[in-house]
Design a protein around this motif. Sequence first.
Motif, PDB file in Angstrom:
ATOM      1  N   GLU A   1       0.832  -1.203   0.000  1.00  0.00           N
ATOM      2  CA  GLU A   1       0.000   0.000   0.000  1.00  0.00           C
ATOM      3  C   GLU A   1       0.872   1.261   0.000  1.00  0.00           C
ATOM      4  O   GLU A   1       2.014   1.218   0.433  1.00  0.00           O
ATOM      5  N   ALA A   2       0.299   2.354  -0.445  1.00  0.00           N
ATOM      6  CA  ALA A   2       1.100   3.566  -0.689  1.00  0.00           C
ATOM      7  C   ALA A   2       0.901   4.653   0.361  1.00  0.00           C
ATOM      8  O   ALA A   2       1.635   5.646   0.379  1.00  0.00           O
ATOM      9  N   ALA A   3      -0.079   4.473   1.260  1.00  0.00           N
ATOM     10  CA  ALA A   3      -0.474   5.578   2.146  1.00  0.00           C
ATOM     11  C   ALA A   3       0.686   6.134   2.964  1.00  0.00           C
ATOM     12  O   ALA A   3       0.896   7.343   3.029  1.00  0.00           O
ATOM     13  N   ARG A   4       1.457   5.261   3.591  1.00  0.00           N
ATOM     14  CA  ARG A   4       2.522   5.763   4.460  1.00  0.00           C
ATOM     15  C   ARG A   4       3.581   6.545   3.679  1.00  0.00           C
ATOM     16  O   ARG A   4       4.034   7.609   4.103  1.00  0.00           O
ATOM     17  N   ALA A   5       3.963   5.995   2.524  1.00  0.00           N
ATOM     18  CA  ALA A   5       4.981   6.681   1.705  1.00  0.00           C
ATOM     19  C   ALA A   5       4.499   8.080   1.339  1.00  0.00           C
ATOM     20  O   ALA A   5       5.254   9.053   1.396  1.00  0.00           O
TER      21      ALA A   5
ATOM     22  N   LEU B   1       0.286   8.869  11.592  1.00  0.00           N
ATOM     23  CA  LEU B   1      -0.685   8.252  12.501  1.00  0.00           C
ATOM     24  C   LEU B   1      -2.029   8.999  12.498  1.00  0.00           C
ATOM     25  O   LEU B   1      -3.060   8.445  12.841  1.00  0.00           O
ATOM     26  N   LYS B   2      -1.987  10.231  12.083  1.00  0.00           N
ATOM     27  CA  LYS B   2      -3.233  11.001  12.027  1.00  0.00           C
ATOM     28  C   LYS B   2      -4.071  10.624  10.807  1.00  0.00           C
ATOM     29  O   LYS B   2      -5.296  10.622  10.855  1.00  0.00           O
ATOM     30  N   TYR B   3      -3.387  10.314   9.705  1.00  0.00           N
ATOM     31  CA  TYR B   3      -4.128  10.114   8.453  1.00  0.00           C
ATOM     32  C   TYR B   3      -4.057   8.711   7.856  1.00  0.00           C
ATOM     33  O   TYR B   3      -4.732   8.430   6.867  1.00  0.00           O
ATOM     34  N   LEU B   4      -3.208   7.848   8.419  1.00  0.00           N
ATOM     35  CA  LEU B   4      -3.131   6.483   7.873  1.00  0.00           C
ATOM     36  C   LEU B   4      -4.506   5.829   7.994  1.00  0.00           C
ATOM     37  O   LEU B   4      -5.113   5.872   9.063  1.00  0.00           O
TER      38      LEU B   4
ATOM     39  N   LEU C   1       2.266   9.912   2.994  1.00  0.00           N
ATOM     40  CA  LEU C   1       2.128  10.770   4.167  1.00  0.00           C
ATOM     41  C   LEU C   1       3.484  11.271   4.661  1.00  0.00           C
ATOM     42  O   LEU C   1       3.624  12.449   5.003  1.00  0.00           O
ATOM     43  N   ILE C   2       4.491  10.393   4.694  1.00  0.00           N
ATOM     44  CA  ILE C   2       5.801  10.856   5.177  1.00  0.00           C
ATOM     45  C   ILE C   2       6.373  11.884   4.210  1.00  0.00           C
ATOM     46  O   ILE C   2       6.985  12.874   4.611  1.00  0.00           O
ATOM     47  N   THR C   3       6.114  11.681   2.918  1.00  0.00           N
ATOM     48  CA  THR C   3       6.618  12.631   1.927  1.00  0.00           C
ATOM     49  C   THR C   3       5.953  13.995   2.099  1.00  0.00           C
ATOM     50  O   THR C   3       6.622  15.027   2.118  1.00  0.00           O
ATOM     51  N   GLU C   4       4.627  13.975   2.259  1.00  0.00           N
ATOM     52  CA  GLU C   4       3.882  15.224   2.499  1.00  0.00           C
ATOM     53  C   GLU C   4       4.473  15.984   3.683  1.00  0.00           C
ATOM     54  O   GLU C   4       4.750  17.172   3.620  1.00  0.00           O
ATOM     55  N   SER C   5       4.649  15.229   4.788  1.00  0.00           N
ATOM     56  CA  SER C   5       5.143  15.849   5.999  1.00  0.00           C
ATOM     57  C   SER C   5       6.557  16.394   5.813  1.00  0.00           C
ATOM     58  O   SER C   5       6.860  17.508   6.223  1.00  0.00           O
ATOM     59  N   TYR C   6       7.406  15.608   5.166  1.00  0.00           N
ATOM     60  CA  TYR C   6       8.790  16.051   4.972  1.00  0.00           C
ATOM     61  C   TYR C   6       8.848  17.319   4.120  1.00  0.00           C
ATOM     62  O   TYR C   6       9.691  18.178   4.337  1.00  0.00           O
ATOM     63  N   LYS C   7       7.930  17.418   3.168  1.00  0.00           N
ATOM     64  CA  LYS C   7       7.915  18.627   2.344  1.00  0.00           C
ATOM     65  C   LYS C   7       7.551  19.845   3.183  1.00  0.00           C
ATOM     66  O   LYS C   7       7.996  20.944   2.922  1.00  0.00           O
TER      67      LYS C   7
END
Lengths: 843, 264
Positions: free
Chosen positions: A30-34, A61-64, A36-42
């Motif tokens: 699944e792609a969700a975590r990849a 953890l908020k959006y997974l 979300l971490i990318t969004e946050s890092y940006k």
Amino acid sequence: MITFDSTPVAKTDRIKRLVEHLYAKMPEIEAARAELITESYKMTEGQPVIMRKARAFEHILKYLPIIIRPEELIVGSTTIAPRGCQTYPEFSYDWLEAEFDTVEKRSADPFYISDDTKKRLLEANKYWKGKTTSELATSYMAPETLRAMEHNFFTPGNYFYNGVGHVTVQYDQVLKVGLKGIKEKAQKEMQVCNFGDADYSTKMRFLEAVVISCDAVINYAKRYSVLANEMAEKETNAARREELLTIAQVCANVPENPAETFQEACQSFWFIQQVLQIESSGHSISPGRFDQYMYPYYEKGLNEGSLTREYAQELIDCIWVKLNDLNKCRDAASAEGFAGYSLFQNLIVGGQTVDGRDATNDLSFMCIQASHHVFLPMPSLSIRVWNGSAKELLLAAAGLTRTGIGLPAYYNDEVIIPALVHRGVALEDARNYNIIGCVEPQAPGKTDGWHDAAFFNMCRPLEMVFSNGYDQGQIASIQTGDVESFQTFEEFFDAYKKQMEYNISLMVNADNAIDLAHAQLCPLPFESCLVDDCIKRGISAQEGGAVYNFTGPQGFGIANVADSLYTIKKLVYDERKISIGELKRALEMNFGQGLDMITAKEVALQVGRALDAAGEKVTEDVIATTIEKVLHLELPEAEKNRYQEILDMIEELPKFGNDIDEVDELAKEAAYTYTRPMENYMNPRGGMYQAGLYPVSANVPLGAQTGATPDGRLAHTPVADGVSPSSGKDVCGPTAACNSVAKLDHSIASNGTLFNMKMHPTAMAGEKGLESFVALIRGYFDQKGMHMQFNVVDRETLLDAQKHPEKYSGLVVRVAGYSALFTTLSKSLQDDIIRRTEQATNR
Amino acid sequence: MKDYFNVKGRIFDIQRYSIHDGVGIRTIVFFKGCALRCRWCCNPESQSHEIETMIVNGKKKVMGKDVTVQEVMETVRRDMPYYTRSDGGLTLSGGECLLQPEFAKALLKAAKDMGVNTAIESTGFAKYETIEQLLPYLDTYLMDIKHIDSVKHKAYTGVENQRILENAQKIAKSRQTELVIRVPVIPGFNDSEKEILDIATFADKLPGVRKIHLLPYHSFGRGKYEGLNREYAMGDVAHPEDEKMQKLKDVVEKNTALYCQIGG
């Protein structure tokens, strides 16, 4: 614990259905975590790394997406699809993109991946170019190290491409004080920070990151509480509605607060176990001494009358199912080395308390029972054995082994505790040890052990002695001199030791580079707050915050090296039946047993080198034609016969695994060539290196990269696993094999040794079979063996044993009134036993 | 070194991790040579005292070698930790250890000096004086009684049974060792309820005897006969069914005070 109730509790239908649901489909990526971490890092560019990690963890953890699977009592899933996996681009990603089209079809651990997921991952991964730990680590490595890796002397693949994991956190603390309590600990530490402290800024940021991470987990649990309430409202089945309402209540309370009930303790444990894997992609995050830290909640429930043993068992069974819900997709090569979708979540029962008394309790038995009920690979159940172990517990463990599940693995307190103390672990911490991953002992909640740091193939340096450092036409290692000039066995062995020492130093170079990359790019605030003394020191475990720091890379192939050294000592130098040059050519020619492409290329390149040395021009064409010639080379009959003669002579020699002191002594010395140099090195976290002797399943793929060896092993076949004798070479029964292996110095291999033994279920039949099995383990442990695990073999294996008896000469079966080595029996008798096995394994 | 360590004898195998011939984990020393010629014998290579060649899995193998007590004990001693953990030890089997009594006695004595449990698996076919000298060093005597009817006994084993039965009584009376009676259950020879019960009744009357083992016939020795180029006298006789064995056990336990076990 003086008394305990070992009565088994029956399995409920729920558990059967949970398992069926889990295994209904191929696992999915699944792609969700990849994303979300990318969004946050940006969003956090420019902030300190530790804060970026905490914010990313919070964001994930908020959006997974979350889900409660049908009939679950313990909730918390990392993916929507059962047994699915998320990806972790911050460590590495390009291997997955390269394998997008093959990952579903590969033989080891295939994963389904949808086109949509591929698209989303490609998009997210773009951000990570040049930012991963593997790229940074590579930039830190010496050129010689990269060359050695290219030539397959070792592979640090595990942490090179992934998170580290390999930790046991303070589950007991979370149960006792809740994450609320952990947060308070961090906040108190913040209050005593002085503005003038040299580490003020880093420490404050780290502690802040801890608070953010704890809140993130608390809120993640509350999302499940809300979901459970919503589902309860819609639920038509009254019993299930009640269950969902309880789940809602439990998830609202834990892991934020101390656990009040056994169910809360189970759920709190599970959230910690699950989110640790979301934070990093490390495997071998090991629950450790579950029977010890869960016991107070079990006991309280029983005493208050609020818990029945039946419900406790069902909750434990549910955790066992959930441990199999977690999954991880590795690159194709690593998947071969860790075959079986395993996350190596090691859970251990029994052993001693910190004050040295027997620790067996009801839960020790219920954990074994849970593995009977769930009958899945996770958890990697282990059992600690010591001189005062309750016999009932060992018999219960043996009963599980007998089913053929390969669990539990048995560990010897009497070797491990002193070995850890020798490494500087305090006695009470050592007595509280548990096992990480496969076989690696450590003090829980206080250690960053970097166990499993690399696989080191001990056969490759042996090849380098023969080739004087050349591999595939290039210099690949140090030059230890022309092997044909060695006049004594000692000279040969010294050259081997030099080859080992050199390549070990390169492996350390690789591990330290990777270690540094993790510290700089991927410190883990949540994991760190549950490992002492990170909060107090104000740095993450990755930066050296743990009380105990180690790096433990593992060597394998001892049996091959031991048998090879014995061949050389005996046939070349003692009896002078073959010359070292002759042996060298026999190895190059794979004992005349036919050459494959890899070996042919190797030989052709050697021809090229000789031509080059003679002043002739060597072009690629010349090499290509030589390869062609070599591939179709028909050796002269006399030469071929001589190689066969040599192979026969080797075959006749005694081998490691048969309790023959002369050979076993060489095995011990061979093991020292790996374990001793390791003691000279330190890692960037200030901890020392400690050797392990185990292969996971890497002895097969890495064996495929190894030429023929002087023990008669043909090119590209598997090398021996762990400290076990070479497959099929132990022909004097289980006690002789145990004795041989026990002669190695296990204490110095304090990162763990692995001894695999095959038994047939019928050899363990009845009470006598179980009792003898337990006595076999104890006899091995009395002689200072460290670990044992068993393959109780099935019908397919027996059929294979008939076809390839040479591989199975150590296989014990119960025949009629006696047990015997399977391959020594007549065909018709073997058939009879195979027929019998079908019944014996019919569950 | 103790002088009895130099005593020599002839064996054909030493088997480690045996768990079915005596208490705990045991090492079995197989003596070469036997006075009986039981038709069903599953170790035909044990019968002759002479060293012979047997074909095993297509390869010639020499059966039988002369060894000293010390050589045997070097192997036996290696499994000491397993005996300690299981109350196991040394079992002499065969062949028949009573045909090499000096060697047998020296081995048992050496085992006792090591502090491990001792057992012999024996036909009991020898002069009692021969047996008597082993008893001080023997924890368990696993003794075969194959038939109560001497004529039938002779027809199937080559010898009459009087001496065996007398020895059983004398051994039991000596109270120096735990005597366990073993009965190979051979279809067509002794597998009727009456025949088994006759043996059990005899055993039951032996002072101090508590256990009887019923060992179901199996044809696993067949291949060895081929390997020795000998004819297998049992032909296609099938092994007794589990239900049948259970029934025999029930009969024994119902009519005697013995504890009856199927298999070793």
